[in-house]
Design a protein around this motif. Sequence first.
Motif, PDB file in Angstrom:
ATOM      1  N   LEU A 175      48.335  40.416 -33.087  1.00 33.63           N
ATOM      2  CA  LEU A 175      48.054  41.464 -34.150  1.00 33.63           C
ATOM      3  C   LEU A 175      46.470  41.735 -33.983  1.00 33.63           C
ATOM      4  O   LEU A 175      45.557  41.051 -34.208  1.00 33.63           O
ATOM      5  N   SER A 176      45.996  42.903 -33.244  1.00 32.87           N
ATOM      6  CA  SER A 176      44.670  43.238 -32.997  1.00 32.87           C
ATOM      7  C   SER A 176      44.470  44.200 -34.129  1.00 32.87           C
ATOM      8  O   SER A 176      43.091  44.510 -34.381  1.00 32.87           O
ATOM      9  N   THR A 177      45.120  44.795 -34.980  1.00 32.85           N
ATOM     10  CA  THR A 177      45.015  45.532 -36.296  1.00 32.85           C
ATOM     11  C   THR A 177      46.045  44.977 -37.245  1.00 32.85           C
ATOM     12  O   THR A 177      47.027  44.268 -36.990  1.00 32.85           O
ATOM     13  N   HIS A 178      45.816  45.094 -38.567  1.00 36.50           N
ATOM     14  CA  HIS A 178      46.315  44.815 -39.736  1.00 36.50           C
ATOM     15  C   HIS A 178      47.868  45.450 -39.719  1.00 36.50           C
ATOM     16  O   HIS A 178      48.083  46.486 -39.038  1.00 36.50           O
ATOM     17  N   VAL A 179      48.559  44.958 -40.407  1.00 37.32           N
ATOM     18  CA  VAL A 179      49.996  45.573 -40.544  1.00 37.32           C
ATOM     19  C   VAL A 179      50.490  45.735 -41.936  1.00 37.32           C
ATOM     20  O   VAL A 179      50.291  44.791 -42.661  1.00 37.32           O
ATOM     21  N   ARG A 180      50.408  47.138 -42.250  1.00 35.65           N
ATOM     22  CA  ARG A 180      50.554  47.562 -43.870  1.00 35.65           C
ATOM     23  C   ARG A 180      52.270  47.816 -43.895  1.00 35.65           C
ATOM     24  O   ARG A 180      52.827  48.288 -43.153  1.00 35.65           O
ATOM     25  N   LEU A 181      52.753  46.950 -45.069  1.00 37.51           N
ATOM     26  CA  LEU A 181      54.093  46.996 -45.225  1.00 37.51           C
ATOM     27  C   LEU A 181      54.461  47.502 -46.608  1.00 37.51           C
ATOM     28  O   LEU A 181      53.803  47.099 -47.434  1.00 37.51           O
ATOM     29  N   SER A 182      55.568  48.416 -46.536  1.00 42.50           N
ATOM     30  CA  SER A 182      56.008  48.727 -48.014  1.00 42.50           C
ATOM     31  C   SER A 182      57.409  48.097 -48.257  1.00 42.50           C
ATOM     32  O   SER A 182      57.918  48.348 -49.264  1.00 42.50           O
ATOM     33  N   GLY A 183      57.881  47.387 -47.367  1.00 42.54           N
ATOM     34  CA  GLY A 183      59.172  46.584 -47.016  1.00 42.54           C
ATOM     35  C   GLY A 183      58.945  45.146 -47.118  1.00 42.54           C
ATOM     36  O   GLY A 183      57.828  44.398 -47.279  1.00 42.54           O
ATOM     37  N   PRO A 205      45.381  40.502 -41.133  1.00 41.50           N
ATOM     38  CA  PRO A 205      46.381  40.386 -42.345  1.00 41.50           C
ATOM     39  C   PRO A 205      47.646  41.183 -42.114  1.00 41.50           C
ATOM     40  O   PRO A 205      47.698  42.444 -41.532  1.00 41.50           O
ATOM     41  N   PHE A 206      48.749  40.749 -42.882  1.00 42.37           N
ATOM     42  CA  PHE A 206      49.902  41.600 -43.266  1.00 42.37           C
ATOM     43  C   PHE A 206      49.437  42.021 -44.756  1.00 42.37           C
ATOM     44  O   PHE A 206      49.484  41.104 -45.424  1.00 42.37           O
ATOM     45  N   ILE A 207      49.487  43.097 -45.007  1.00 42.32           N
ATOM     46  CA  ILE A 207      49.132  43.794 -46.055  1.00 42.32           C
ATOM     47  C   ILE A 207      50.368  44.448 -46.772  1.00 42.32           C
ATOM     48  O   ILE A 207      51.117  45.391 -46.448  1.00 42.32           O
ATOM     49  N   PHE A 208      50.821  44.018 -47.980  1.00 40.14           N
ATOM     50  CA  PHE A 208      51.761  44.309 -48.990  1.00 40.14           C
ATOM     51  C   PHE A 208      51.242  45.399 -49.840  1.00 40.14           C
ATOM     52  O   PHE A 208      50.527  45.430 -50.787  1.00 40.14           O
ATOM     53  N   VAL A 209      51.722  46.631 -49.543  1.00 33.07           N
ATOM     54  CA  VAL A 209      51.457  47.873 -50.288  1.00 33.07           C
ATOM     55  C   VAL A 209      52.657  48.590 -50.999  1.00 33.07           C
ATOM     56  O   VAL A 209      52.724  49.829 -51.476  1.00 33.07           O
ATOM     57  N   GLY A 210      53.660  47.951 -51.371  1.00 33.81           N
ATOM     58  CA  GLY A 210      55.077  48.428 -51.872  1.00 33.81           C
ATOM     59  C   GLY A 210      54.957  48.741 -53.071  1.00 33.81           C
ATOM     60  O   GLY A 210      54.139  48.570 -54.061  1.00 33.81           O
ATOM     61  N   THR A 211      55.884  49.879 -53.706  1.00 37.45           N
ATOM     62  CA  THR A 211      56.112  50.304 -54.912  1.00 37.45           C
ATOM     63  C   THR A 211      57.351  49.442 -55.636  1.00 37.45           C
ATOM     64  O   THR A 211      57.463  49.989 -56.648  1.00 37.45           O
ATOM     65  N   SER A 212      57.929  48.849 -54.858  1.00 34.40           N
ATOM     66  CA  SER A 212      59.177  48.052 -55.381  1.00 34.40           C
ATOM     67  C   SER A 212      59.110  46.519 -54.660  1.00 34.40           C
ATOM     68  O   SER A 212      58.239  46.417 -53.786  1.00 34.40           O
ATOM     69  N   THR A 213      60.040  45.824 -55.202  1.00 36.37           N
ATOM     70  CA  THR A 213      59.962  44.518 -54.907  1.00 36.37           C
ATOM     71  C   THR A 213      60.120  44.335 -53.314  1.00 36.37           C
ATOM     72  O   THR A 213      60.705  44.783 -52.504  1.00 36.37           O
ATOM     73  N   GLN A 214      59.039  43.453 -52.730  1.00 37.18           N
ATOM     74  CA  GLN A 214      59.023  43.074 -51.282  1.00 37.18           C
ATOM     75  C   GLN A 214      59.308  41.527 -51.233  1.00 37.18           C
ATOM     76  O   GLN A 214      58.885  40.728 -51.844  1.00 37.18           O
ATOM     77  N   LYS A 215      59.781  41.124 -50.048  1.00 36.31           N
ATOM     78  CA  LYS A 215      60.017  39.813 -49.751  1.00 36.31           C
ATOM     79  C   LYS A 215      59.063  39.293 -48.547  1.00 36.31           C
ATOM     80  O   LYS A 215      58.988  40.136 -47.619  1.00 36.31           O
ATOM     81  N   VAL A 216      58.990  38.128 -48.716  1.00 34.29           N
ATOM     82  CA  VAL A 216      58.191  37.345 -47.361  1.00 34.29           C
ATOM     83  C   VAL A 216      58.677  36.001 -47.191  1.00 34.29           C
ATOM     84  O   VAL A 216      58.925  35.225 -48.332  1.00 34.29           O
ATOM     85  N   GLY A 217      58.930  35.642 -45.944  1.00 36.44           N
ATOM     86  CA  GLY A 217      59.412  34.305 -45.584  1.00 36.44           C
ATOM     87  C   GLY A 217      60.559  34.266 -44.372  1.00 36.44           C
ATOM     88  O   GLY A 217      60.448  35.345 -43.533  1.00 36.44           O
ATOM     89  N   GLY A 218      61.068  33.374 -44.207  1.00 41.56           N
ATOM     90  CA  GLY A 218      62.098  33.298 -43.238  1.00 41.56           C
ATOM     91  C   GLY A 218      62.352  31.736 -42.522  1.00 41.56           C
ATOM     92  O   GLY A 218      61.556  30.800 -43.457  1.00 41.56           O
ATOM     93  N   VAL A 219      62.766  31.652 -41.635  1.00 39.61           N
ATOM     94  CA  VAL A 219      62.942  30.176 -40.931  1.00 39.61           C
ATOM     95  C   VAL A 219      61.817  29.593 -40.727  1.00 39.61           C
ATOM     96  O   VAL A 219      61.495  28.417 -40.870  1.00 39.61           O
ATOM     97  N   ASN A 220      60.920  30.457 -40.163  1.00 38.26           N
ATOM     98  CA  ASN A 220      59.413  30.249 -39.901  1.00 38.26           C
ATOM     99  C   ASN A 220      58.324  30.796 -40.764  1.00 38.26           C
ATOM    100  O   ASN A 220      58.120  31.890 -40.506  1.00 38.26           O
ATOM    101  N   GLY A 221      58.212  30.340 -41.827  1.00 40.44           N
ATOM    102  CA  GLY A 221      57.228  31.065 -42.828  1.00 40.44           C
ATOM    103  C   GLY A 221      55.847  31.087 -42.743  1.00 40.44           C
ATOM    104  O   GLY A 221      55.019  30.872 -43.708  1.00 40.44           O
TER     105      GLY A 221
END
Length: 276
Positions: A158-166, A180-196
């Motif tokens: 990531l050479s620039t940030h990633v903005r997410l609505s999901g 950074p990963f930037i969370f900007v959603g207007t409804s529930t967002q999830k983060v994680g996984g096998v490698n969190g």
Amino acid sequence: VNSALVNVGISSIAVSWNTNSNPSYTDYEVQYTTSSNFSTYTSSIINNLAFGSATISGLPDGTSHHIRVRSLNENALASPYDAPLTTSTRYAPGTRVWSAGSSGNASVAGNWTPQQVPVTGDNIFFNGTSGQTCFWNLADITVGSFTINSGFTGIISLSTHVRLSGDLTRNAGHLLDFQPFIFVGTSTQKVGGVNGSFNSLEIQSSSDVMAVSSLTLHTYNQTSGLFRAGNFAHAMTGNWNQTGGAFLAETSSITFYGGQDVTAVSGNGLNNFIVD
């Protein structure tokens, strides 16, 4: 029965077959699977059709499927299966899959399937389609979801940030998230996984962000929204900075490794706060 593909959609595949003047009581079994050897499959029985056809629905987009058909007589005795048909459902509009043949920038259309540079609202996928390094250099868009699936063995830098609505999902791959990963959603967002494991997360949402696995973070910044930590054991290797919003510890634990700074909004408790 000479089965053939009729139509392939985003979430459905239509097939037809020749009934070969079989009696009207003849049934037909349609099996479909994502496994080329049919080690697991879903089966449907099609009853009493003079001309055989079926539409398989509810399939994930952009996925390879294998289909085979056979006939069943009134005693449920089956003919051999036809030769399997193999096809892939089409990608939904807004789905972008990293498919580069060599290391390259996210801003190059030819590195994606379909061949279009991601734009705001697109859902981004990394999987076994390509194991090449992606240099993420798209700063002015807000993607839908960002998913790194098992099968992806490459690097995302990531050479620039990633903005997410999901959602943000990491199940594999090497992540050099200098931004950074930037969370900007207007409804529930999830983060994680096998490698969190993520270098930096920022919560700027007007809704909530929910952990769905244990997270290992270097830095955490929150200015708004609600972060729900779940019942997972989280780890921090850098600074925690919450200047707004709310943090809901639930039954989680957070272990801090090293000499970090911790800033939290008054009234937002950290459950099972551990300093190692």
